[in-house]
Design a protein around this motif. Structure first.
Motif, mmCIF file in Angstrom:
data_model
loop_
_atom_site.group_PDB
_atom_site.id
_atom_site.type_symbol
_atom_site.label_atom_id
_atom_site.label_comp_id
_atom_site.label_asym_id
_atom_site.label_seq_id
_atom_site.Cartn_x
_atom_site.Cartn_y
_atom_site.Cartn_z
ATOM 1 N N HIS A 104 11.073 7.477 -28.840
ATOM 2 C CA HIS A 104 12.051 7.455 -29.926
ATOM 3 C C HIS A 104 13.327 8.189 -29.503
ATOM 4 O O HIS A 104 14.437 7.719 -29.771
ATOM 5 N N LEU A 105 13.157 9.336 -28.852
ATOM 6 C CA LEU A 105 14.330 10.121 -28.432
ATOM 7 C C LEU A 105 15.150 9.373 -27.383
ATOM 8 O O LEU A 105 16.374 9.476 -27.354
ATOM 9 N N ASP A 106 14.470 8.583 -26.522
ATOM 10 C CA ASP A 106 15.201 7.787 -25.526
ATOM 11 C C ASP A 106 16.154 6.809 -26.215
ATOM 12 O O ASP A 106 17.247 6.530 -25.720
ATOM 13 N N ALA A 107 15.705 6.269 -27.361
ATOM 14 C CA ALA A 107 16.491 5.238 -28.050
ATOM 15 C C ALA A 107 17.484 5.827 -29.050
ATOM 16 O O ALA A 107 18.368 5.130 -29.541
ATOM 17 N N LEU A 108 17.337 7.133 -29.348
ATOM 18 C CA LEU A 108 18.138 7.744 -30.407
ATOM 19 C C LEU A 108 19.592 7.938 -29.966
ATOM 20 O O LEU A 108 19.857 8.430 -28.875
ATOM 21 N N LYS A 109 20.511 7.574 -30.873
ATOM 22 C CA LYS A 109 21.933 7.715 -30.526
ATOM 23 C C LYS A 109 22.459 9.098 -30.938
ATOM 24 O O LYS A 109 23.084 9.784 -30.156
ATOM 25 N N GLY A 110 22.183 9.508 -32.185
ATOM 26 C CA GLY A 110 22.746 10.768 -32.694
ATOM 27 C C GLY A 110 21.909 11.975 -32.317
ATOM 28 O O GLY A 110 21.110 11.942 -31.380
ATOM 29 N N LYS A 111 22.105 13.057 -33.086
ATOM 30 C CA LYS A 111 21.374 14.298 -32.820
ATOM 31 C C LYS A 111 20.086 14.337 -33.630
ATOM 32 O O LYS A 111 19.949 13.620 -34.622
ATOM 33 N N ALA A 112 19.173 15.192 -33.205
ATOM 34 C CA ALA A 112 17.913 15.326 -33.939
ATOM 35 C C ALA A 112 17.434 16.768 -33.842
ATOM 36 O O ALA A 112 17.740 17.476 -32.893
ATOM 37 N N THR A 113 16.694 17.176 -34.867
ATOM 38 C CA THR A 113 16.005 18.474 -34.836
ATOM 39 C C THR A 113 14.516 18.192 -34.873
ATOM 40 O O THR A 113 14.059 17.331 -35.621
ATOM 41 N N LEU A 114 13.762 18.928 -34.045
ATOM 42 C CA LEU A 114 12.314 18.741 -34.001
ATOM 43 C C LEU A 114 11.629 19.858 -34.796
ATOM 44 O O LEU A 114 12.073 21.015 -34.754
ATOM 45 N N TYR A 115 10.558 19.501 -35.481
ATOM 46 C CA TYR A 115 9.721 20.458 -36.203
ATOM 47 C C TYR A 115 8.284 20.136 -35.815
ATOM 48 O O TYR A 115 7.874 18.972 -35.933
ATOM 49 N N ALA A 116 7.529 21.131 -35.363
ATOM 50 C CA ALA A 116 6.183 20.813 -34.892
ATOM 51 C C ALA A 116 5.160 21.836 -35.364
ATOM 52 O O ALA A 116 5.451 23.027 -35.497
ATOM 53 N N CYS A 117 3.954 21.344 -35.607
ATOM 54 C CA CYS A 117 2.816 22.218 -35.903
ATOM 55 C C CYS A 117 1.560 21.508 -35.436
ATOM 56 O O CYS A 117 1.366 20.319 -35.709
ATOM 57 N N GLY A 118 0.725 22.232 -34.704
ATOM 58 C CA GLY A 118 -0.505 21.619 -34.208
ATOM 59 C C GLY A 118 -1.107 22.458 -33.104
ATOM 60 O O GLY A 118 -0.760 23.634 -32.948
ATOM 61 N N PRO A 119 -1.986 21.852 -32.305
ATOM 62 C CA PRO A 119 -2.637 22.605 -31.239
ATOM 63 C C PRO A 119 -1.643 23.100 -30.181
ATOM 64 O O PRO A 119 -0.561 22.523 -30.021
ATOM 65 N N ASP A 120 -2.028 24.156 -29.459
ATOM 66 C CA ASP A 120 -1.130 24.786 -28.470
ATOM 67 C C ASP A 120 -0.561 23.787 -27.474
ATOM 68 O O ASP A 120 0.624 23.811 -27.167
ATOM 69 N N GLY A 121 -1.432 22.904 -26.936
ATOM 70 C CA GLY A 121 -0.977 21.950 -25.918
ATOM 71 C C GLY A 121 0.117 21.054 -26.458
ATOM 72 O O GLY A 121 1.115 20.766 -25.780
ATOM 73 N N MET A 122 -0.029 20.623 -27.703
ATOM 74 C CA MET A 122 0.982 19.760 -28.318
ATOM 75 C C MET A 122 2.285 20.527 -28.537
ATOM 76 O O MET A 122 3.370 20.023 -28.242
ATOM 77 N N LEU A 123 2.177 21.765 -29.001
ATOM 78 C CA LEU A 123 3.391 22.560 -29.237
ATOM 79 C C LEU A 123 4.119 22.822 -27.928
ATOM 80 O O LEU A 123 5.353 22.767 -27.874
ATOM 81 N N ARG A 124 3.346 23.111 -26.880
ATOM 82 C CA ARG A 124 3.956 23.370 -25.564
ATOM 83 C C ARG A 124 4.712 22.120 -25.097
ATOM 84 O O ARG A 124 5.829 22.213 -24.596
ATOM 85 N N ALA A 125 4.090 20.948 -25.287
ATOM 86 C CA ALA A 125 4.722 19.692 -24.861
ATOM 87 C C ALA A 125 5.992 19.421 -25.670
ATOM 88 O O ALA A 125 7.023 19.018 -25.120
ATOM 89 N N VAL A 126 5.945 19.669 -26.978
ATOM 90 C CA VAL A 126 7.130 19.426 -27.825
ATOM 91 C C VAL A 126 8.236 20.414 -27.463
ATOM 92 O O VAL A 126 9.414 20.040 -27.375
ATOM 93 N N ALA A 127 7.863 21.681 -27.214
ATOM 94 C CA ALA A 127 8.876 22.685 -26.835
ATOM 95 C C ALA A 127 9.547 22.289 -25.525
ATOM 96 O O ALA A 127 10.754 22.479 -25.354
ATOM 97 N N LYS A 128 8.776 21.724 -24.607
ATOM 98 C CA LYS A 128 9.354 21.303 -23.312
ATOM 99 C C LYS A 128 10.310 20.114 -23.512
ATOM 100 O O LYS A 128 11.396 20.073 -22.943
ATOM 101 N N ILE A 129 9.893 19.171 -24.338
ATOM 102 C CA ILE A 129 10.764 18.020 -24.629
ATOM 103 C C ILE A 129 12.091 18.520 -25.217
ATOM 104 O O ILE A 129 13.175 18.093 -24.823
#
Ligand code: FES
Length: 272
Positions: A188-213
């Motif tokens: 989705h982010l590859d196709a996104l034109k404007g700006k975005a804010t991410l909000y995440a909650c879940g297991p550590d591995g998922m949060l680490r991956a989202v923080a890296k993205i």
């Protein structure tokens, strides 16, 4: 601190429950991302309160004629131990002791920017109230929900009813795309034109991956941590997590229950 009456307590997916509770009037101002500490059982086992994210806030009209509508709130929980197993045995009209709302909530950000919510399993719990508030502000909102199986994807119908576009991914392919939800997020982010804010909650591995993205793409990102909490009010320091400048020689710890549970992902240390 208040005594709350259970209005309903229902298993919504194998091992996952949704509970609705009464609250005092002032609880209605709780922010998305805040949590409560619940004392389960009146004895010493389990001794400690358990933390739960606030899933939704609403009103309840008691059955008696002429009764005044009351504030109520909902939580989602997964049965993982003695405390949550005991909670799942409680019924309508049973009483529980609640401390809250506690902690800092999500920053709702700029209304015009796209808001991408990423939740894994029970981590979807604080994102529903967040989605509700963002939709009220007319922010464009999308949800990326992930889990091991379809049983871990909770309350998607409720998110869709808000008008939120939902993407699902499961590791076994039983619902949505097979694999991690972060793949759908990246696409989705590859196709996104404007700006975005991410909000995440879940297991550590998922949060680490989202923080890296977020770091790689230089996007703002807020994460809600599901820390181990004993007191919930900054007294025991049992919930601390390393901050971005932490080293064994120069400790930099953040208190999840008072400084969080919501943090800017750039404020935390994510390396193993
Ligand atoms: Fe005790 Fe955070 S849970 S300080």
């Amino acid at each position: 601190q208040f005594t709350s009456m259970i209005l309903s307590n229902v298993e919504i997916s194998p091992g996952y429950w949704r509970i609705r509770l009464t609250a005092p009037q002032e609880f209605g101002t709780a922010k998305p991302g805040q949590f409560v500490m619940v004392r389960i059982g009146g004895g010493i086992d389990p001794l400690l309160r358990r933390p739960f994210a606030i899933f939704d806030i609403g009103t309840h009209v008691p059955a008696q004629s002429g009764a005044v509508p009351q504030v109520c709130f909902e939580m989602l929980y997964k049965v993982v131990g003695k405390g949550t197993a005991m909670l799942s045995t409680l019924h309508e009209t049973d009483l529980v002791d609640i401390l809250g709302p506690l902690g800092t909530g999500f920053d709702l950000g700029d209304d015009n920017e796209e808001k991408l919510l990423v939740g894994g399993g029970i981590g979807l719990a604080p994102l529903y109230l967040l989605a509700t508030e963002l939709v009220k502000r007319k922010s464009p909102v999308r949800l990326f929900a992930g889990g091991r199986t379809c049983d871990d994807i909770l309350c998607i119908t409720e998110f869709k009813r808000l008008g939120v576009e939902c993407y699902t991914a499961t590791e076994d392919g039983s619902l949505g795309t097979q694999g991690f939800v972060t793949v759908a997020l990246n696409n989705h982010l590859d196709a996104l034109k404007g700006k975005a804010t991410l909000y995440a909650c879940g297991p550590d591995g998922m949060l680490r991956a989202v923080a890296k993205i977020a770091a790689d793409r230089q996007l703002p990102c807020q994460v809600s941590l599901e820390g181990y909490m004993a007191c919930g009010v900054g007294a025991c320091l049992g919930c601390v997590t390393p901050g971005k400048d932490h080293t064994p020689k120069t400790p930099d710890y953040r208190c999840v229950c008072t400084e969080g549970p919501v943090f800017d992902s750039s404020e935390l240390k994510w390396e193993a």
